[in-house]
Design an enzyme around this catalytic site. Sequence first.
Site, mmCIF file in Angstrom:
data_model
loop_
_atom_site.group_PDB
_atom_site.id
_atom_site.type_symbol
_atom_site.label_atom_id
_atom_site.label_comp_id
_atom_site.label_asym_id
_atom_site.label_seq_id
_atom_site.Cartn_x
_atom_site.Cartn_y
_atom_site.Cartn_z
ATOM 1 N N LYS A 161 17.853 23.671 63.220
ATOM 2 C CA LYS A 161 18.527 23.376 64.496
ATOM 3 C C LYS A 161 19.600 24.425 64.808
ATOM 4 O O LYS A 161 19.646 24.973 65.909
ATOM 5 C CB LYS A 161 19.172 21.982 64.440
ATOM 6 C CG LYS A 161 18.175 20.829 64.394
ATOM 7 C CD LYS A 161 18.919 19.503 64.451
ATOM 8 C CE LYS A 161 18.064 18.308 64.056
ATOM 9 N NZ LYS A 161 16.883 18.071 64.864
ATOM 10 N N GLU A 249 14.025 13.607 67.097
ATOM 11 C CA GLU A 249 12.999 13.611 66.045
ATOM 12 C C GLU A 249 13.230 12.360 65.230
ATOM 13 O O GLU A 249 14.145 12.312 64.407
ATOM 14 C CB GLU A 249 13.166 14.843 65.149
ATOM 15 C CG GLU A 249 13.050 16.150 65.876
ATOM 16 C CD GLU A 249 11.659 16.360 66.413
ATOM 17 O OE1 GLU A 249 10.698 16.083 65.686
ATOM 18 O OE2 GLU A 249 11.529 16.773 67.575
ATOM 19 N N CYS A 283 9.653 11.619 57.164
ATOM 20 C CA CYS A 283 9.231 11.074 58.464
ATOM 21 C C CYS A 283 7.704 11.079 58.599
ATOM 22 O O CYS A 283 7.152 10.270 59.328
ATOM 23 C CB CYS A 283 9.882 11.856 59.590
ATOM 24 S SG CYS A 283 9.685 13.626 59.421
ATOM 25 N N GLU A 457 9.620 19.697 68.543
ATOM 26 C CA GLU A 457 10.275 20.668 67.670
ATOM 27 C C GLU A 457 9.292 21.769 67.325
ATOM 28 O O GLU A 457 8.088 21.579 67.393
ATOM 29 C CB GLU A 457 10.704 19.967 66.369
ATOM 30 C CG GLU A 457 12.168 20.031 66.144
ATOM 31 C CD GLU A 457 12.578 19.623 64.749
ATOM 32 O OE1 GLU A 457 11.719 19.539 63.846
ATOM 33 O OE2 GLU A 457 13.775 19.416 64.552
HETATM 34 P P1 NAD Z 1 20.129 7.727 60.733
HETATM 35 O O1 NAD Z 1 19.624 7.575 62.133
HETATM 36 O O2 NAD Z 1 20.821 6.587 60.101
HETATM 37 O O3 NAD Z 1 21.165 8.938 60.645
HETATM 38 C C1 NAD Z 1 20.793 10.243 61.050
HETATM 39 C C2 NAD Z 1 22.027 10.970 61.525
HETATM 40 O O4 NAD Z 1 22.440 10.407 62.764
HETATM 41 C C3 NAD Z 1 23.224 10.850 60.594
HETATM 42 O O5 NAD Z 1 23.912 12.085 60.611
HETATM 43 C C4 NAD Z 1 24.042 9.742 61.224
HETATM 44 O O6 NAD Z 1 25.403 9.803 60.914
HETATM 45 C C5 NAD Z 1 23.800 9.998 62.698
HETATM 46 N N1 NAD Z 1 23.907 8.842 63.574
HETATM 47 C C6 NAD Z 1 23.501 7.576 63.330
HETATM 48 N N2 NAD Z 1 23.733 6.809 64.408
HETATM 49 C C7 NAD Z 1 24.267 7.607 65.360
HETATM 50 C C8 NAD Z 1 24.709 7.397 66.695
HETATM 51 N N3 NAD Z 1 24.666 6.203 67.278
HETATM 52 N N4 NAD Z 1 25.180 8.452 67.386
HETATM 53 C C9 NAD Z 1 25.235 9.680 66.832
HETATM 54 N N5 NAD Z 1 24.853 9.937 65.552
HETATM 55 C C10 NAD Z 1 24.372 8.910 64.839
HETATM 56 O O7 NAD Z 1 18.882 8.234 59.884
HETATM 57 P P2 NAD Z 1 18.835 8.493 58.323
HETATM 58 O O8 NAD Z 1 18.864 7.161 57.642
HETATM 59 O O9 NAD Z 1 19.838 9.514 57.960
HETATM 60 O O10 NAD Z 1 17.387 9.172 58.182
HETATM 61 C C11 NAD Z 1 16.227 8.418 58.156
HETATM 62 C C12 NAD Z 1 15.504 8.452 59.473
HETATM 63 O O11 NAD Z 1 15.342 9.798 59.921
HETATM 64 C C13 NAD Z 1 14.109 7.893 59.342
HETATM 65 O O12 NAD Z 1 13.818 7.047 60.420
HETATM 66 C C14 NAD Z 1 13.235 9.136 59.378
HETATM 67 O O13 NAD Z 1 11.920 8.907 59.781
HETATM 68 C C15 NAD Z 1 13.988 10.015 60.300
HETATM 69 N N6 NAD Z 1 13.614 11.420 60.119
HETATM 70 C C16 NAD Z 1 12.843 12.028 61.073
HETATM 71 C C17 NAD Z 1 12.435 13.349 60.919
HETATM 72 C C18 NAD Z 1 11.587 14.021 61.969
HETATM 73 O O14 NAD Z 1 11.443 15.256 61.931
HETATM 74 N N7 NAD Z 1 11.005 13.299 62.902
HETATM 75 C C19 NAD Z 1 12.830 14.056 59.789
HETATM 76 C C20 NAD Z 1 13.613 13.411 58.835
HETATM 77 C C21 NAD Z 1 14.005 12.095 59.012
#
Ligand code: NAD
Length: 477
Positions: A161, A249, A283, A457
């Site tokens: 990113k 994503e 993911c 992406e």
């Molecule tokens: P999460 O959504 O809890 O957190 C991800 C990030 O977002 C963290 O930095 C968190 O602090 C931030 N965040 C959470 N809520 C927010 C809000 N309301 N506003 C702004 N920022 C916020 O996810 P996680 O538990 O860290 O990761 C797991 C998830 O990520 C799974 O659902 C997985 O599938 C997904 N994921 C997707 C990809 C992809 O490329 N599609 C890759 C890796 C992980």
Amino acid sequence: MEIKPLQNYAAGQFVDPGECTDVWVHNPSTGEPIQPQWNTTSAEIEQALQLAWEVHQVGVWSDVSAEDRATLLEAIADRLQQNIEHIAQVDSFNTGVIIALTRTITQITHLAFRAAATQVREGLVRALPGPHGTVEILRKPWGPALCIVPWNAPAALAAHKIANALAAGCPTILKPSEWAPYSSQLLAEAVDQVGLPPGVFQVLNGGPRVGAALVSDSRIKAVSFTGGLHGGRAVARACATDFKPAQLELGGNNALIVLDDADLDRAADGVVAGLTTLNGQWCRALGRLLLHETIADKLLDRVVERLRRLRIGNALDEESEMGPLIHSDHRDAINTTLSGYTKKGGKIIQVSALPESPGCYFAPALVVGVASAETRAEIFGPVAAVHTFATDDEAVALANETPYGLGGYVFGRDENRALHVARQMRTGGVKINGVSLMSLNHMAPRPAWGLSGLGVEGTRETFDFFCGVSVVGIAAR
Ligand code: NAD
């Protein structure tokens, strides 16, 4: 392993974030506490946003020529490459992902900066013939960009990113995951060593509250978010207010289809890879195992035999084939989901031996006997619900039954038939006869359908995401 105290990188300085929380990050492999989670305060957020905004207004970064910008990005790539083993070790230590895998994934950190430099060199201006001379299609930075990443592959996801946001000319703020923040400091060190002007790149630590405060600020002009559905929806809502471009994503509940003509050993290897890669916290991990009814038992026998031999252990142990889950709350949540399946008549198959350790270990699980309509949600762990089908159409219908659409896999010896099935799957990408983290081609886009996200992406696509487009030319008289 020694980890430096967590710091923000703001205004060209490494500084302690202002607010210490009472939630601790633990080493998932040993259960030992590492450091408390830290939050950036509202005042620190304001300073960072204002600086990013001023940097953009003055053109400190956007006015740097494409050639100079590309050269600086490559210098960052060089620094990251020199430090690559350390970055891999820190991510393994912090996330529990085995070192054999983080060594591969963290290569993305420097490769992302090199790819972004190539994008810049390929040109920010495209020309079309106009009524009087040339019509210029200019790609310009939207303005300050925000990159929010999860904990499963922190350095690689962040680098992809920020490299593209910086390449586009955006002052860039990275908000790492509160569960895996340490490798972000190593990215900041590489940027710092190259000497980008203060405020061009900043790292602000904290949880969802810090992320939400940044997303909703009108000085942030583009948001690239990777994470779960809940956070993704919150980001989408916040971005809607200013119609701010958002790249989301999100999660997946990815199907792996085994056709009746499949090489069952190859398919069983694929199932185990789908369950164990990134400890199942991926993911594009396997979520729904769809088996032709005539080979289901034989395939499951092969998978179970492999899972019995699986070496689960400390992520930094070279011999480990799978590490622990990220933290105990996540393990509790997965166990709660499994209990729910048991109550619905499901049978849970978990045969892998766990190390005797207070680490957050969890044996990969297969769930049989639960109706497919009950297994639509993402678990984000090493769990696959098993369902059988009699025809290829039924397999496709089962694969398309979830509201997500990120990845998918089809195993079958007749590649034309497997491709025909794959083309009908409503998902961002399907691999035939293999399961791997790596893209089929590094320039292939990584799209998301349905609840898996918004926007695409990719090497080119993420660069484009951070660029606004202006069309300029002399009009007809
Ligand atoms: P999460 O959504 O809890 O957190 C991800 C990030 O977002 C963290 O930095 C968190 O602090 C931030 N965040 C959470 N809520 C927010 C809000 N309301 N506003 C702004 N920022 C916020 O996810 P996680 O538990 O860290 O990761 C797991 C998830 O990520 C799974 O659902 C997985 O599938 C997904 N994921 C997707 C990809 C992809 O490329 N599609 C890759 C890796 C992980």
